[in-house]
Scaffold this motif. Structure first.
Motif, PDB file in Angstrom:
ATOM      1  N   UNK A  23       3.711   6.962   2.761  1.00 31.96           N
ATOM      2  CA  UNK A  23       2.833   5.876   2.300  1.00 31.96           C
ATOM      3  C   UNK A  23       3.617   4.875   1.463  1.00 31.96           C
ATOM      4  N   UNK A  24       4.392   5.379   0.510  1.00 31.29           N
ATOM      5  CA  UNK A  24       5.168   4.487  -0.345  1.00 31.29           C
ATOM      6  C   UNK A  24       6.323   3.833   0.409  1.00 31.29           C
ATOM      7  N   UNK A 155       2.293 -13.614  -1.210  1.00 35.01           N
ATOM      8  CA  UNK A 155       1.638 -13.796   0.088  1.00 35.01           C
ATOM      9  C   UNK A 155       0.616 -12.720   0.427  1.00 35.01           C
ATOM     10  N   UNK A 156       0.512 -11.687  -0.375  1.00 36.24           N
ATOM     11  CA  UNK A 156      -0.427 -10.620  -0.037  1.00 36.24           C
ATOM     12  C   UNK A 156      -0.237  -9.416  -0.925  1.00 36.24           C
ATOM     13  N   UNK A 157      -0.763  -8.266  -0.489  1.00 42.78           N
ATOM     14  CA  UNK A 157      -0.645  -7.062  -1.303  1.00 42.78           C
ATOM     15  C   UNK A 157      -0.448  -5.835  -0.426  1.00 42.78           C
ATOM     16  N   UNK A 158       0.034  -4.776  -1.057  1.00 45.53           N
ATOM     17  CA  UNK A 158       0.145  -3.463  -0.430  1.00 45.53           C
ATOM     18  C   UNK A 158      -0.513  -2.463  -1.362  1.00 45.53           C
ATOM     19  N   UNK A 159      -1.254  -1.530  -0.788  1.00 45.05           N
ATOM     20  CA  UNK A 159      -2.031  -0.619  -1.629  1.00 45.05           C
ATOM     21  C   UNK A 159      -2.188   0.741  -0.970  1.00 45.05           C
ATOM     22  N   UNK A 160      -2.244   1.782  -1.786  1.00 46.26           N
ATOM     23  CA  UNK A 160      -2.544   3.113  -1.260  1.00 46.26           C
ATOM     24  C   UNK A 160      -3.966   3.181  -0.730  1.00 46.26           C
ATOM     25  N   UNK A 161      -4.817   2.243  -1.125  1.00 43.03           N
ATOM     26  CA  UNK A 161      -6.202   2.240  -0.638  1.00 43.03           C
ATOM     27  C   UNK A 161      -6.282   1.903   0.853  1.00 43.03           C
ATOM     28  N   UNK A 165      -7.908   9.324   2.405  1.00 41.84           N
ATOM     29  CA  UNK A 165      -7.528  10.436   1.531  1.00 41.84           C
ATOM     30  C   UNK A 165      -6.737  11.484   2.303  1.00 41.84           C
ATOM     31  N   UNK A 166      -7.147  11.734   3.535  1.00 46.15           N
ATOM     32  CA  UNK A 166      -6.438  12.708   4.370  1.00 46.15           C
ATOM     33  C   UNK A 166      -5.012  12.245   4.654  1.00 46.15           C
ATOM     34  N   UNK A 167      -4.847  10.965   4.988  1.00 44.92           N
ATOM     35  CA  UNK A 167      -3.513  10.425   5.247  1.00 44.92           C
ATOM     36  C   UNK A 167      -2.631  10.494   4.008  1.00 44.92           C
ATOM     37  N   UNK A 171       0.765  12.682   3.481  1.00 45.35           N
ATOM     38  CA  UNK A 171       2.014  12.009   3.123  1.00 45.35           C
ATOM     39  C   UNK A 171       2.624  12.629   1.872  1.00 45.35           C
ATOM     40  N   UNK A 172       1.782  13.005   0.915  1.00 44.58           N
ATOM     41  CA  UNK A 172       2.292  13.641  -0.308  1.00 44.58           C
ATOM     42  C   UNK A 172       3.002  14.947   0.030  1.00 44.58           C
ATOM     43  N   UNK A 173       2.400  15.751   0.892  1.00 41.10           N
ATOM     44  CA  UNK A 173       3.032  17.009   1.289  1.00 41.10           C
ATOM     45  C   UNK A 173       4.343  16.751   2.036  1.00 41.10           C
ATOM     46  N   UNK A 174       4.340  15.751   2.889  1.00 39.74           N
ATOM     47  CA  UNK A 174       5.531  15.432   3.677  1.00 39.74           C
ATOM     48  C   UNK A 174       6.673  14.936   2.802  1.00 39.74           C
TER      49      UNK A 174
END
Length: 222
Positions: A23-24, A155-161, A165-167, A171-174
Motif C-alpha cells: 500500500x505504501x 495535483x492530487x492526493x494519495x491515501x490508505x483510504x 480494510x482487507x487489502x 498488505x501489512x502482513x506482506x
C-alpha cells in the motif's frame, strides 16, 4: 551499532516495515511519478489500545516499553516509523519538530517516570511541507485499532483510504515477508539494504527531538 556492523563487515538493516508494504509502495509511486505533484501535507494516524490491553505481567515498572528512562514510550516505539515514512515518501529531510504529549493512563500504574501514551507531532520538511503524526495508545480494550496515512500534493492526493480494510491488512502482513526477503537477498548477493543504519539513526534523532519539544513546549530545529 552502525560502527560495530561496519567493523564486523556484516549487513545492517533497520526494520522499517512500512517501506515494504504494498500500500505504501503504491503511495510512494504516485509521488515519484508525479501523479500528485509536489507534496504539501502528510498525515499519519495511529490508534491502538496498548495502555488498556497488555497482560498484567507486562504492565510492570520494569518494562522498557513504558519507562522513559529506558527509551520507552509511544514516540520511540511507534513514531520512529512515521518519521521514516515521511522521509521515504518524499526523499526530503525533517527540519523542525513540535510535539504535545501526555501520559493519561499509564502513569497511574507506573509512576512519574512512565512514558507518554498520547502524542501529536508536527513536522516541517525541507521543502516546507507540513506533516502531522497523531498517535495514541488510549483506545479501550475492545476498540479496533486504526492506521491511516494521507499525502496531499499540488495535483492530487494519495491515501490508505483508497484501499479496503482487507487489502490493507493483507498488505501489512506482506510487508514483513517482503522485508525479510529483501534482507536475505542482500546477505546472499552482498548488497546494501535499502534501509540503512543511518536511516534508523535519523528517525531516533527526530524522536528524541520530539521528546525534547514535548518536555519544553518549544519547537526543535533539527
Amino acid at each position: 551499532v552502525i560502527r560495530a556492523a561496519e567493523k564486523a563487515d556484516v549487513k545492517l538493516m533497520v526494520a522499517f516495515c512500512r517501506r515494504f508494504n504494498p500500500v505504501f509502495m503504491e503511495m510512494k509511486r504516485k509521488i515519484v511519478e508525479g501523479e500528485i505533484g509536489e507534496v504539501y501535507y502528510m498525515l499519519c494516524k495511529w490508534e491502538t489500545n496498548v495502555a488498556h490491553s497488555l497482560p498484567q505481567i507486562q504492565r510492570t515498572p520494569t518494562n522498557w516499553l513504558f519507562d522513559r528512562r529506558q527509551g520507552g514510550g509511544l514516540i520511540i516505539e511507534s513514531n520512529v516509523h512515521f518519521f521514516d515514512l515521511f522521509r521515504w515518501f518524499t526523499g526530503l529531510e525533517v527540519t523542525r519538530v513540535y510535539a504535545e504529549a501526555e501520559t493519561f493512563v499509564l502513569e497511574k500504574a507506573f509512576g512519574p517516570h512512565t512514558a507518554e501514551d498520547h502524542v501529536v507531532t508536527l513536522v516541517r520538511m525541507s521543502n516546507n511541507a507540513i506533516g502531522c503524526i497523531d498517535s495514541t495508545w488510549l483506545l479501550q480494550q475492545k476498540t479496533k485499532g486504526l492506521e491511516e496515512e494521507e499525502i496531499i500534493g499540488r495535483k492530487g492526493k494519495a491515501s490508505t483510504r483508497e484501499f479496503s480494510e482487507e487489502e490493507f491488512n493483507k498488505a501489512r502482513s506482506q510487508s514483513f515477508v517482503n522485508e525479510e526477503r529483501h534482507f536475505i537477498k542482500c546477505v546472499l548477493e552482498d548488497k546494501e539494504p535499502s534501509v540503512t543504519g543511518e536511516d534508523g539513526k535519523i528517525a531516533l534523532k527526530l524522536a528524541l527531538a520530539s521528546i525534547e519539544s514535548a518536555n519544553t513546549g518549544k519547537p526543535i530545529t533539527i
